[in-house]
Design a protein around this motif. Structure first.
Motif, PDB file in Angstrom:
ATOM      1  N   ALA A   8      46.024 -41.685 -24.315  1.00 21.23           N
ATOM      2  CA  ALA A   8      45.431 -42.685 -23.898  1.00 21.23           C
ATOM      3  C   ALA A   8      44.427 -42.563 -24.698  1.00 21.23           C
ATOM      4  O   ALA A   8      44.291 -43.935 -25.456  1.00 21.23           O
ATOM      5  CB  ALA A   8      45.923 -43.547 -22.651  1.00 21.23           C
ATOM      6  N   GLU A   9      43.466 -42.202 -24.486  1.00 20.80           N
ATOM      7  CA  GLU A   9      42.223 -42.493 -25.007  1.00 20.80           C
ATOM      8  C   GLU A   9      42.464 -41.690 -26.859  1.00 20.80           C
ATOM      9  O   GLU A   9      41.264 -42.410 -27.230  1.00 20.80           O
ATOM     10  CB  GLU A   9      41.113 -41.192 -23.712  1.00 20.80           C
ATOM     11  CG  GLU A   9      41.123 -41.648 -23.288  1.00 20.80           C
ATOM     12  CD  GLU A   9      39.883 -40.513 -22.189  1.00 20.80           C
ATOM     13  OE1 GLU A   9      39.986 -39.322 -22.558  1.00 20.80           O
ATOM     14  OE2 GLU A   9      39.265 -41.216 -20.953  1.00 20.80           O
ATOM     15  N   GLN A  10      43.167 -41.000 -27.128  1.00 20.04           N
ATOM     16  CA  GLN A  10      43.942 -40.492 -28.422  1.00 20.04           C
ATOM     17  C   GLN A  10      43.408 -41.815 -29.190  1.00 20.04           C
ATOM     18  O   GLN A  10      43.476 -42.325 -30.165  1.00 20.04           O
ATOM     19  CB  GLN A  10      44.176 -39.619 -28.835  1.00 20.04           C
ATOM     20  CG  GLN A  10      43.903 -38.416 -28.103  1.00 20.04           C
ATOM     21  CD  GLN A  10      44.733 -37.178 -28.281  1.00 20.04           C
ATOM     22  OE1 GLN A  10      45.847 -37.567 -28.488  1.00 20.04           O
ATOM     23  NE2 GLN A  10      44.013 -36.481 -28.503  1.00 20.04           N
ATOM     24  N   VAL A  11      44.591 -41.999 -28.341  1.00 18.95           N
ATOM     25  CA  VAL A  11      45.192 -44.177 -29.143  1.00 18.95           C
ATOM     26  C   VAL A  11      44.061 -45.305 -29.357  1.00 18.95           C
ATOM     27  O   VAL A  11      43.430 -45.920 -30.234  1.00 18.95           O
ATOM     28  CB  VAL A  11      46.570 -44.461 -29.073  1.00 18.95           C
ATOM     29  CG1 VAL A  11      46.335 -45.862 -29.180  1.00 18.95           C
ATOM     30  CG2 VAL A  11      47.352 -43.212 -28.532  1.00 18.95           C
ATOM     31  N   VAL A  12      43.573 -45.326 -28.356  1.00 19.49           N
ATOM     32  CA  VAL A  12      42.412 -45.882 -28.261  1.00 19.49           C
ATOM     33  C   VAL A  12      41.233 -45.897 -29.584  1.00 19.49           C
ATOM     34  O   VAL A  12      41.027 -46.510 -29.993  1.00 19.49           O
ATOM     35  CB  VAL A  12      41.831 -45.646 -26.444  1.00 19.49           C
ATOM     36  CG1 VAL A  12      40.407 -46.753 -26.666  1.00 19.49           C
ATOM     37  CG2 VAL A  12      42.852 -46.799 -25.754  1.00 19.49           C
ATOM     38  N   GLU A  13      40.582 -44.272 -29.300  1.00 19.72           N
ATOM     39  CA  GLU A  13      39.965 -44.178 -30.156  1.00 19.72           C
ATOM     40  C   GLU A  13      40.305 -44.367 -31.638  1.00 19.72           C
ATOM     41  O   GLU A  13      39.086 -44.521 -32.061  1.00 19.72           O
ATOM     42  CB  GLU A  13      39.189 -42.494 -29.963  1.00 19.72           C
ATOM     43  CG  GLU A  13      38.581 -41.592 -30.812  1.00 19.72           C
ATOM     44  CD  GLU A  13      36.652 -43.025 -30.302  1.00 19.72           C
ATOM     45  OE1 GLU A  13      35.751 -42.705 -31.012  1.00 19.72           O
ATOM     46  OE2 GLU A  13      36.374 -43.465 -29.487  1.00 19.72           O
ATOM     47  N   ALA A  14      41.462 -43.960 -31.745  1.00 17.88           N
ATOM     48  CA  ALA A  14      41.393 -44.025 -32.818  1.00 17.88           C
ATOM     49  C   ALA A  14      41.797 -45.961 -34.071  1.00 17.88           C
ATOM     50  O   ALA A  14      41.245 -46.247 -34.611  1.00 17.88           O
ATOM     51  CB  ALA A  14      43.336 -43.796 -33.432  1.00 17.88           C
ATOM     52  N   ALA A  15      42.279 -46.250 -33.014  1.00 17.02           N
ATOM     53  CA  ALA A  15      42.399 -48.157 -32.565  1.00 17.02           C
ATOM     54  C   ALA A  15      40.580 -48.564 -32.965  1.00 17.02           C
ATOM     55  O   ALA A  15      40.242 -49.724 -33.775  1.00 17.02           O
ATOM     56  CB  ALA A  15      42.545 -48.719 -31.624  1.00 17.02           C
ATOM     57  N   ARG A  16      39.333 -48.097 -32.255  1.00 13.89           N
ATOM     58  CA  ARG A  16      38.079 -48.309 -32.059  1.00 13.89           C
ATOM     59  C   ARG A  16      37.396 -47.829 -33.325  1.00 13.89           C
ATOM     60  O   ARG A  16      37.279 -48.894 -34.390  1.00 13.89           O
ATOM     61  CB  ARG A  16      37.871 -47.348 -30.576  1.00 13.89           C
ATOM     62  CG  ARG A  16      37.539 -48.486 -29.275  1.00 13.89           C
ATOM     63  CD  ARG A  16      36.253 -47.719 -29.038  1.00 13.89           C
ATOM     64  NE  ARG A  16      36.546 -48.276 -27.516  1.00 13.89           N
ATOM     65  CZ  ARG A  16      37.449 -47.498 -26.137  1.00 13.89           C
ATOM     66  NH1 ARG A  16      36.793 -46.299 -26.094  1.00 13.89           N
ATOM     67  NH2 ARG A  16      37.120 -48.512 -25.205  1.00 13.89           N
ATOM     68  N   ARG A  17      38.134 -46.820 -34.315  1.00 10.84           N
ATOM     69  CA  ARG A  17      37.589 -46.638 -35.080  1.00 10.84           C
ATOM     70  C   ARG A  17      37.805 -46.893 -36.006  1.00 10.84           C
ATOM     71  O   ARG A  17      37.177 -48.155 -37.364  1.00 10.84           O
ATOM     72  CB  ARG A  17      38.045 -45.223 -35.367  1.00 10.84           C
ATOM     73  CG  ARG A  17      37.103 -43.970 -35.112  1.00 10.84           C
ATOM     74  CD  ARG A  17      38.063 -42.408 -35.326  1.00 10.84           C
ATOM     75  NE  ARG A  17      39.022 -42.494 -35.335  1.00 10.84           N
ATOM     76  CZ  ARG A  17      39.308 -41.079 -34.856  1.00 10.84           C
ATOM     77  NH1 ARG A  17      38.563 -41.258 -33.516  1.00 10.84           N
ATOM     78  NH2 ARG A  17      40.703 -41.071 -34.852  1.00 10.84           N
ATOM     79  N   LEU A  18      39.113 -47.989 -36.163  1.00 13.28           N
ATOM     80  CA  LEU A  18      39.979 -48.951 -37.261  1.00 13.28           C
ATOM     81  C   LEU A  18      39.226 -50.421 -37.067  1.00 13.28           C
ATOM     82  O   LEU A  18      38.461 -51.116 -38.112  1.00 13.28           O
ATOM     83  CB  LEU A  18      41.396 -48.712 -37.209  1.00 13.28           C
ATOM     84  CG  LEU A  18      42.028 -49.696 -37.547  1.00 13.28           C
ATOM     85  CD1 LEU A  18      41.650 -49.495 -39.993  1.00 13.28           C
ATOM     86  CD2 LEU A  18      43.414 -50.202 -37.836  1.00 13.28           C
ATOM     87  N   PHE A  19      38.679 -50.861 -35.870  1.00 17.47           N
ATOM     88  CA  PHE A  19      38.621 -52.026 -35.701  1.00 17.47           C
ATOM     89  C   PHE A  19      36.643 -51.983 -36.246  1.00 17.47           C
ATOM     90  O   PHE A  19      36.686 -52.970 -36.697  1.00 17.47           O
ATOM     91  CB  PHE A  19      38.083 -52.117 -34.639  1.00 17.47           C
ATOM     92  CG  PHE A  19      39.508 -52.805 -33.286  1.00 17.47           C
ATOM     93  CD1 PHE A  19      39.302 -54.241 -33.415  1.00 17.47           C
ATOM     94  CD2 PHE A  19      41.007 -52.541 -33.603  1.00 17.47           C
ATOM     95  CE1 PHE A  19      40.424 -54.686 -32.977  1.00 17.47           C
ATOM     96  CE2 PHE A  19      41.905 -53.197 -33.497  1.00 17.47           C
ATOM     97  CZ  PHE A  19      41.566 -54.365 -32.592  1.00 17.47           C
ATOM     98  N   MET A  20      36.082 -50.941 -35.574  1.00 16.95           N
ATOM     99  CA  MET A  20      34.619 -50.675 -36.502  1.00 16.95           C
ATOM    100  C   MET A  20      34.746 -50.573 -38.177  1.00 16.95           C
ATOM    101  O   MET A  20      33.662 -51.735 -38.389  1.00 16.95           O
ATOM    102  CB  MET A  20      34.270 -49.090 -35.717  1.00 16.95           C
ATOM    103  CG  MET A  20      33.356 -49.623 -34.661  1.00 16.95           C
ATOM    104  SD  MET A  20      32.959 -48.002 -34.415  1.00 16.95           S
ATOM    105  CE  MET A  20      31.716 -47.805 -34.746  1.00 16.95           C
ATOM    106  N   SER A  21      35.863 -50.218 -38.549  1.00 18.99           N
ATOM    107  CA  SER A  21      35.565 -49.971 -40.278  1.00 18.99           C
ATOM    108  C   SER A  21      36.469 -51.730 -40.741  1.00 18.99           C
ATOM    109  O   SER A  21      35.523 -52.718 -41.848  1.00 18.99           O
ATOM    110  CB  SER A  21      36.576 -49.318 -40.835  1.00 18.99           C
ATOM    111  OG  SER A  21      37.570 -49.505 -40.368  1.00 18.99           O
TER     112      SER A  21
END
Length: 125
Positions: A8-21
């Motif tokens: 779950a943390e890996q999925v959330v981190e991928a989402a955070r990186r995408l949102f930041m971009s």
């Protein structure tokens, strides 16, 4: 920390990186349970200056699909989930975002799903 929470943390981190971009903010809360990890998501649009809505999804280390509860259960792969989250953060309704994800899924035809083409015999035999 168990495997479900790590996934779950890996999925959330991928989402955070995408949102930041994309210039968007994402707020999450992880809630582990017996057979997975529930992730609560809230969106924030900096241009609008106000909180958006949110959704919940569940992640399990035993399954590649992620179950999105928004408002009905849908199963998605991680790239589909990330696309879905961006659309929802930008104001798409759950119905609009689901339709876009499912439409893209149908357009991505796999090689074994494509119709067979007959080769013409150039020698005429």
């Amino acid at each position: 920390m168990d495997e479900d929470t790590r996934r779950a943390e890996q999925v959330v981190e991928a989402a955070r990186r995408l949102f930041m971009s994309e210039g968007l903010r994402l707020f999450t809360c992880l809630e582990p349970f017996e057979h997975g990890c529930m992730v609560h998501v809230d969106f924030f649009d900096e241009e609008a200056g106000e909180d958006g809505d949110g959704l919940t999804f569940t992640v399990s280390a035993r399954d590649t699909c992620i179950e999105v509860l928004d408002p009905h259960d849908r199963h998605m792969q991680e790239p589909e989930l990330l696309e879905y989250l961006i659309m929802r953060a930008r104001g798409a309704t759950p119905r609009q975002a689901i339709a876009a994800v499912e439409g893209a899924r149908l357009r991505r035809s796999r090689w074994w799903q494509r119709p067979m083409l007959r080769r013409s015999n150039a020698s005429g035999v």
